[in-house]
Every structure is written in C-alpha cells, then in structure tokens.
Design an enzyme around this catalytic site. Structure first.
Site, PDB file in Angstrom:
ATOM      1  N   LYS A  49       2.609  10.614   7.723  1.00  0.00           N
ATOM      2  CA  LYS A  49       2.150  10.277   9.070  1.00  0.00           C
ATOM      3  C   LYS A  49       2.736  11.185  10.162  1.00  0.00           C
ATOM      4  O   LYS A  49       2.736  12.383  10.016  1.00  0.00           O
ATOM      5  CB  LYS A  49       2.445   8.808   9.360  1.00  0.00           C
ATOM      6  N   ASP A  71       9.420   3.141   0.754  1.00  0.00           N
ATOM      7  CA  ASP A  71       8.262   3.837   1.301  1.00  0.00           C
ATOM      8  C   ASP A  71       8.292   3.632   2.815  1.00  0.00           C
ATOM      9  O   ASP A  71       7.899   2.580   3.322  1.00  0.00           O
ATOM     10  CB  ASP A  71       6.983   3.263   0.679  1.00  0.00           C
ATOM     11  N   TYR A  86       0.864  -1.183   0.000  1.00  0.00           N
ATOM     12  CA  TYR A  86       0.000   0.000   0.000  1.00  0.00           C
ATOM     13  C   TYR A  86       0.895   1.225   0.000  1.00  0.00           C
ATOM     14  O   TYR A  86       1.660   1.449   0.944  1.00  0.00           O
ATOM     15  CB  TYR A  86      -0.927   0.030   1.231  1.00  0.00           C
TER      16      TYR A  86
END
Ligand SMILES: Cc1ncc(COP(=O)(O)O)c(C=O)c1O
Length: 425
Positions: free
Chosen positions: A266, A239, A157
């Site tokens: 985040k 990532d 993801y």
C-alpha cells in the site's frame, strides 16, 4: 413505508441516470475485461464509477461529479492524489530514467526508513504487492522450519490468493495446507498451535483485520499468538500491509508484540505498486545472494525507481509522527461521533476500527470477528449509493481509510451525511 428493496431499486435508477458516461466506459471495458473488471474489489452493481481525475482528497468521475475521497485507495492512497512532495520525488526520479536492471540510489533510503520505524524489521526485501510479500514471507517460513502448514484466521485477507473473508475461503487460494482458527480467540488459537506444532510453519495475522470489516485484534489474542509460536518453533508473521500506517511503527508498536516477520504494501510505496517483507536478520539473511545456498528472490520491478523514490520521500518527509497522530485523531473523531449518534438513537449501527481506518456496519457491537457482522447487503448498498449521491466515496463493504489531505471539515461533513441517512431510515 417504502421497502428497502424498493428504495434500492430507486437509488440504483438514479445512479444509472446520473452516470451515463461511467456506464458507457464500463461497457467498453467489458469487451475485453471479464465483467469490465481487472480488480474484483472495485466492481459494484450496477457498474462502478470511472474516475478520471484526483487532486488532494477530491475525485472527479467521468460524468463530472466530484467526491471527497474516504476510500483512500484501500489505505494505499494515504498521501492523497497530488501531494507536492510525492509528485516532486517522482518527477525528479523520472528525469534520470526509469528502469536500469541494477540497484538505484533510492532503495537504501526506503529500506532504512522502514527498518527505522519497525525495530522488528532488521532486514527487508521489496516486491510488487502485498500478496507477493505474504507469499514470500510464508515460503521463507516453510523453508526455515521445514514444515508445510500455515495458520490463518477467519475473516483474514492476505491478498488475492490468500483470502479467508468468506467462510469457506477462496477457490483460487494458494495451494498451501491452511489451518483456520477464529480471530480474537486467544485460547483456541494457542491450543491449535500446540496441537499442530509438528506441521505448522507460520501463523499469519492482521493485527487489525481490514477487508474482514476493520476489526481490531485484541492485545491478549496477539500476545497469545506470540507466546505460542515462540514455544513451538513457528514463525509469527504480522501482515501490516494496511495497518503499518496506524502508528510510526504499525500496530506491533501499539500492542508491543514483536513478530518474526512483517509484511508491507500500500502507501509505503508512495502510492505506486509496492510490497515488502522483512524481519529478524537471521531469517532474512537466507536471501543474501553472496552466501552459499542463498534463497533466490527475483522480481523485475522489486526496486522500481519511481516506487522507491516516492516511498522514500513519503516516509522521510510527509508521514511524520505528527501526521500519524493527526490522521488517527480524525478517524477517532469520525468513529466516536457515529457511535455516539447510534447509541443516542438506539440504532443497529456501529463504527469499528482504529485511528485512520474505520468500518461502518449495520450491527450492534462489540464486533470481535466477521461472524459478528450481519451481511446487511441491501443496507450497505443503500448507504453507499446515498453517500455517492451526496459527494462522498468509500467502499460499499463499509470500508473507510482516511488520507492526509482530509481535515475536520470533511470528516464532519461525511459524519453528517451518514447521520442523515440513518435518520431517514
Ligand atoms: C492485509 C492485507 N494483506 C495483503 C494485501 C494484498 O496486497 P496487494 O493488493 O498489494 O496484493 C491486502 C490488500 O488489500 C491487505 O489488506
């Protein structure tokens, strides 16, 4: 013996009875938001709880129930809900105004803090989400290599338009030519990289797959990606949107693998909307606007004052090396205890992950990729409803991200509740 399906019906009925105000607010939202939702991952059947307040590691819903927060806003809520240093940084910045259409005095501090922690990141640029960071990193790789294709892994993801968690990807993925390889298959990936080298601009990988099940990458796999991409003029993108929290230099430090580009998001923005991508100076310099032929990278809120101030304060004063270790140790404590319990009782249950990120699965280990995880949707829903009823919030898919206000008491309480559920089962 009550069937799982019957148990689920009963648990959902109790949930509906306990949460009339959340249900009312859900129905209100549904008038203007499809399905009452503007962020797919936070939807749940029959309706999600509406949270009205957070303090420390505690959440309060619209019906007045309290929960210990084990979701940690999918890793973005690392600092908890009211960390005094973060709150102070936001208040101080707010006093001087919000949006200037100019550089501000916080962005250099945040850039320095990230680059100091991640030696592979010589230069960095900010944006507004992890999705955007990945879009920009991959677009940069396509420009510098002059090649179109992107290699991703099953279960990955990388954002709203880069989802490979379902076997056939997402219908709204960005229209790049993707090559999909198996996660943690070093040989397979190296072979595909060699075969596709003429077309391949980048390989993008989560060094631990978060949304795919909190599945750690293996050192041999990540090392093989580094070797094969270096050999074939392919940009390696890590990532670390979720995993940058797992050491003071993310998982790239843990594995001693140096990617060309890294993406962030985040908690790095202090809990506000954030994304960033950075890496080798030679690549990132392409965005230097004072150079002829510079690549444009715009974004109204790229250097949003509150985000820059909160993020800089968090990395500088709060998420110190000692706190990284403490939080990871709490995650190890939870994982080790649940795995020991499952083993002692010969249960089909396993806790995966690394440090402060934990996955809860109705599976037997080892879990190396998403195909090792059975769907077990009824069991996942039952455990979720049980833990909510006992005052613990986390994501139904079995996703736990610890936040700094948590301590051993809360972690042990969560583990005891999971064990009680498994016992009952
Ligand atoms: C590994 C990873 N990359 C990228 C993203 C996308 O970040 P955002 O939700 O900020 O767009 C996420 C979000 O969960 C993620 O887990």
């Amino acid at each position: 013996m009550t069937s799982l399906a019957q148990r689920l019906v009963d648990a959902e009925r109790r949930y509906v009875e306990r949460n009339p105000e959340s249900q009312r607010l859900h129905e209100l939202r549904a008038r203007y938001l499809p399905g009452g939702n503007t962020r797919s991952v936070i939807h749940m059947q029959p309706f999600p709880l509406t949270i009205v307040r957070g303090e420390g590691a505690s959440l309060t819903d619209a019906d007045g129930h309290e929960y210990v927060d084990f979701l940690g806003e999918y890793t973005a809520g690392l600092y908890g809900h009211s960390h005094p240093v973060i709150v102070r940084a936001i208040r101080d910045a707010l006093d001087d105004g919000l949006a200037f259409g100019a550089p501000n005095r916080y962005e250099a501090t945040l850039a320095e803090a990230v680059c100091e922690r991640f030696p592979s990141v010589e230069l960095i640029r900010f944006c507004n989400s992890g999705t955007e960071a990945n879009l920009l990193a991959l677009s940069l790789a396509r420009v510098v290599t002059g090649k179109p294709a992107i290699m991703v892994f099953t279960g990955a993801y990388h954002g709203s338009v880069f989802s490979f968690v379902a076997a056939d990807g997402s219908a709204i993925n960005a229209p790049f030519p993707f090559v999909v390889a198996d996660y943690n298959d070093a040989e397979g990936a190296a072979r595909l990289i060699a075969e596709q080298a003429h077309d391949l601009a980048a390989v993008i990988v989560e060094p631990l797959q978060g949304s795919g099940g909190v599945i750690p990458g293996e050192a041999g796999f990540l090392g093989a990606l580094r070797d094969a991409t270096a050999e074939h003029d392919v940009v390696l993108v890590f990532d670390e949107v979720m995993t940058s929290r797992l050491s003071t230099g993310g998982l790239q430090r843990v594995f001693s693998v140096t990617p060309d580009l890294t993406t962030f998001g985040k908690y790095v923005g202090g809990g506000l909307a954030f994304g960033a991508f950075g890496g080798r100076a030679e690549l990132m310099r392409r965005f230097d606007p004072s150079r002829p032929g510079a690549l444009p990278h715009a974004g109204t809120f790229n250097n949003a004052v509150l985000t820059m101030a909160a993020g800089a304060a968090g990395l500088t004063y709060v998420y110190t090396a000692a706190e990284v270790d403490r939080l990871n140790a709490l995650g190890d404590r939870l994982r080790d205890r649940l795995n020991a319990f499952a083993e002692a009782n010969d249960l089909t249950f396993v806790a995966t992950g690394y440090g402060s990120m934990v996955g809860l699965h109705f599976a037997r280990g080892p879990v190396r990729r998403t195909s090792d995880l059975p769907e077990a949707s009824e069991l996942r829903a039952l455990l979720h409803l049980y833990l909510l009823e006992h005052g613990y919030s986390y994501a139904r898919r079995g996703f736990v991200a610890l936040c700094l206000p948590l301590g051993e008491v809360e972690v042990d309480g969560f583990a005891t509740a999971v064990e009680a559920f498994l016992d009952d089962l």
